[in-house]
Design a protein around this motif. Structure first.
Motif, PDB file in Angstrom:
ATOM      1  N   LYS A 121       0.718  -1.217  -0.069  1.00  0.00           N
ATOM      2  CA  LYS A 121       0.041  -0.038   0.109  1.00  0.00           C
ATOM      3  C   LYS A 121       0.890   1.081  -0.057  1.00  0.00           C
ATOM      4  N   ILE A 122       0.438   2.089  -1.017  1.00  0.00           N
ATOM      5  CA  ILE A 122       1.157   3.608  -1.209  1.00  0.00           C
ATOM      6  C   ILE A 122       0.211   4.613  -0.838  1.00  0.00           C
ATOM      7  N   PHE A 123       0.762   5.588  -0.177  1.00  0.00           N
ATOM      8  CA  PHE A 123       0.049   6.726   0.021  1.00  0.00           C
ATOM      9  C   PHE A 123       0.873   7.930  -0.284  1.00  0.00           C
ATOM     10  N   ALA A 124       0.492   8.882  -1.224  1.00  0.00           N
ATOM     11  CA  ALA A 124       1.202  10.187  -1.579  1.00  0.00           C
ATOM     12  C   ALA A 124       2.714   9.846  -1.743  1.00  0.00           C
ATOM     13  N   GLY A 125       3.054   8.812  -2.325  1.00  0.00           N
ATOM     14  CA  GLY A 125       4.247   8.168  -2.718  1.00  0.00           C
ATOM     15  C   GLY A 125       5.039   7.743  -1.609  1.00  0.00           C
ATOM     16  N   ASN A 126       4.284   7.446  -0.389  1.00  0.00           N
ATOM     17  CA  ASN A 126       5.094   6.675   0.632  1.00  0.00           C
ATOM     18  C   ASN A 126       4.551   5.266   0.884  1.00  0.00           C
ATOM     19  N   VAL A 127       5.311   4.449   1.194  1.00  0.00           N
ATOM     20  CA  VAL A 127       5.188   3.046   1.311  1.00  0.00           C
ATOM     21  C   VAL A 127       4.353   2.957   2.880  1.00  0.00           C
ATOM     22  N   ILE A 128       3.329   2.603   3.069  1.00  0.00           N
ATOM     23  CA  ILE A 128       2.544   2.430   4.165  1.00  0.00           C
ATOM     24  C   ILE A 128       2.375   1.034   4.722  1.00  0.00           C
ATOM     25  N   LYS A 129       2.502   0.077   3.720  1.00  0.00           N
ATOM     26  CA  LYS A 129       2.371  -1.168   4.016  1.00  0.00           C
ATOM     27  C   LYS A 129       3.219  -2.013   3.130  1.00  0.00           C
ATOM     28  N   GLY A 130       4.068  -3.109   3.823  1.00  0.00           N
ATOM     29  CA  GLY A 130       4.945  -3.755   2.790  1.00  0.00           C
ATOM     30  C   GLY A 130       5.103  -5.398   3.345  1.00  0.00           C
ATOM     31  N   LYS A 131       5.562  -5.920   2.689  1.00  0.00           N
ATOM     32  CA  LYS A 131       5.892  -7.562   3.124  1.00  0.00           C
ATOM     33  C   LYS A 131       7.111  -7.805   2.476  1.00  0.00           C
ATOM     34  N   ILE A 132       7.810  -8.648   3.397  1.00  0.00           N
ATOM     35  CA  ILE A 132       9.060  -9.150   3.089  1.00  0.00           C
ATOM     36  C   ILE A 132       8.978 -10.353   2.096  1.00  0.00           C
ATOM     37  N   ILE A 133       9.550 -10.834   1.399  1.00  0.00           N
ATOM     38  CA  ILE A 133       9.616 -12.087   0.465  1.00  0.00           C
ATOM     39  C   ILE A 133      11.092 -12.511   0.241  1.00  0.00           C
ATOM     40  N   LYS A 134      11.473 -13.736   0.768  1.00  0.00           N
ATOM     41  CA  LYS A 134      12.517 -14.148   0.316  1.00  0.00           C
ATOM     42  C   LYS A 134      12.293 -15.057  -0.748  1.00  0.00           C
ATOM     43  N   ASP A 135      12.660 -14.594  -1.948  1.00  0.00           N
ATOM     44  CA  ASP A 135      12.456 -15.379  -3.278  1.00  0.00           C
ATOM     45  C   ASP A 135      13.834 -15.567  -3.850  1.00  0.00           C
ATOM     46  N   ARG A 136      14.241 -16.838  -3.863  1.00  0.00           N
ATOM     47  CA  ARG A 136      15.639 -17.002  -4.427  1.00  0.00           C
ATOM     48  C   ARG A 136      15.899 -16.632  -5.779  1.00  0.00           C
ATOM     49  N   LEU A 137      15.049 -16.684  -6.572  1.00  0.00           N
ATOM     50  CA  LEU A 137      15.222 -16.258  -8.179  1.00  0.00           C
ATOM     51  C   LEU A 137      15.742 -14.700  -8.047  1.00  0.00           C
ATOM     52  N   ILE A 138      14.770 -14.108  -7.373  1.00  0.00           N
ATOM     53  CA  ILE A 138      15.103 -12.628  -7.464  1.00  0.00           C
ATOM     54  C   ILE A 138      16.252 -12.212  -6.628  1.00  0.00           C
ATOM     55  N   ILE A 139      16.524 -12.844  -5.535  1.00  0.00           N
ATOM     56  CA  ILE A 139      17.634 -12.547  -4.649  1.00  0.00           C
ATOM     57  C   ILE A 139      18.982 -12.675  -5.324  1.00  0.00           C
ATOM     58  N   ASP A 140      18.870 -13.939  -6.127  1.00  0.00           N
ATOM     59  CA  ASP A 140      20.253 -14.421  -6.676  1.00  0.00           C
ATOM     60  C   ASP A 140      20.558 -13.663  -8.066  1.00  0.00           C
ATOM     61  N   THR A 141      19.116 -13.165  -8.483  1.00  0.00           N
ATOM     62  CA  THR A 141      19.700 -12.233  -9.937  1.00  0.00           C
ATOM     63  C   THR A 141      19.999 -10.849  -9.470  1.00  0.00           C
ATOM     64  N   ILE A 142      19.380 -10.200  -8.219  1.00  0.00           N
ATOM     65  CA  ILE A 142      19.860  -8.984  -7.866  1.00  0.00           C
ATOM     66  C   ILE A 142      21.350  -8.953  -7.407  1.00  0.00           C
ATOM     67  N   LYS A 143      21.644 -10.216  -6.604  1.00  0.00           N
ATOM     68  CA  LYS A 143      23.151 -10.332  -5.956  1.00  0.00           C
ATOM     69  C   LYS A 143      24.013 -10.208  -7.171  1.00  0.00           C
ATOM     70  N   GLU A 144      23.856 -10.975  -8.251  1.00  0.00           N
ATOM     71  CA  GLU A 144      24.815 -11.285  -9.627  1.00  0.00           C
ATOM     72  C   GLU A 144      24.728  -9.949 -10.105  1.00  0.00           C
ATOM     73  N   LEU A 145      23.725  -9.140 -10.146  1.00  0.00           N
ATOM     74  CA  LEU A 145      23.798  -7.950 -10.871  1.00  0.00           C
ATOM     75  C   LEU A 145      24.751  -6.852  -9.929  1.00  0.00           C
ATOM     76  N   CYS A 146      24.173  -6.774  -8.850  1.00  0.00           N
ATOM     77  CA  CYS A 146      25.060  -5.898  -7.918  1.00  0.00           C
ATOM     78  C   CYS A 146      26.745  -6.062  -8.057  1.00  0.00           C
ATOM     79  N   GLU A 147      27.139  -7.317  -8.187  1.00  0.00           N
ATOM     80  CA  GLU A 147      28.602  -7.819  -8.146  1.00  0.00           C
ATOM     81  C   GLU A 147      28.926  -7.397  -9.403  1.00  0.00           C
ATOM     82  N   LYS A 148      28.261  -7.666 -10.550  1.00  0.00           N
ATOM     83  CA  LYS A 148      28.811  -7.159 -11.915  1.00  0.00           C
ATOM     84  C   LYS A 148      29.184  -5.758 -11.945  1.00  0.00           C
ATOM     85  N   ILE A 149      28.130  -4.969 -11.406  1.00  0.00           N
ATOM     86  CA  ILE A 149      28.264  -3.476 -11.988  1.00  0.00           C
ATOM     87  C   ILE A 149      28.651  -2.670 -10.775  1.00  0.00           C
ATOM     88  N   LYS A 150      29.259  -3.510  -9.590  1.00  0.00           N
ATOM     89  CA  LYS A 150      30.120  -2.838  -8.488  1.00  0.00           C
ATOM     90  C   LYS A 150      29.132  -1.677  -7.826  1.00  0.00           C
TER      91      LYS A 150
END
Length: 135
Positions: free
Chosen positions: A32-61
């Motif tokens: 949920k977002i109000f006036a551009g501010n996140v007011i409700k969020g959920k943590i999701i440990k998703d292996r596909l997206i974590i591994d993809t983002i980790k690889e991206l971060c390390e490639k572009i430093k």
């Protein structure tokens, strides 16, 4: 229009060391977002997206506090935005137990900090505004 939006796209709060190696990657959904501010969020440990983002971060430093927005479609991760800063909704990540403050301190003291996923998964965090009489 009420100004309240719902959005279920993954966003990542990331902390990398000075060489661009990830220390913590916390994926979350903006529920949920109000006036551009996140007011409700959920943590999701998703292996596909974590591994993809980790690889991206390390490639572009990428270094320091990073915020990445993405879209996941057909098991592919598409990055749509990268910001070199703490995101407005990062308190949701802090509430999950990801200890950015301790890790930043350790980095600044010259210690090596290893990657960790020591935070709670599948939790929903909500915030609220309160009006107070001050006179």
């Amino acid at each position: 229009m009420t100004g309240v939006q719902t959005c279920a796209l993954p966003i990542f709060d990331i902390l990398n060391d000075f060489e661009g190696k990830s220390i913590v990657i916390v994926p979350r959904l903006k529920l949920k977002i109000f006036a551009g501010n996140v007011i409700k969020g959920k943590i999701i440990k998703d292996r596909l997206i974590i591994d993809t983002i980790k690889e991206l971060c390390e490639k572009i430093k990428l270094v320091g506090a990073i915020n990445i927005d993405c879209i996941v479609k057909n098991n592919e991760v598409f990055v749509i935005d990268i910001n070199a800063r703490f995101a407005e909704g990062v308190p949701i990540t802090f509430k999950s137990g990801a200890n950015y403050q301790k890790n930043i301190y350790r980095l600044l003291m010259g210690e090596e900090v290893k990657y960790s996923e020591e935070y709670k998964d599948d939790i929903v965090v909500s915030r609220y505004d309160e009006f107070l009489v001050v006179n």
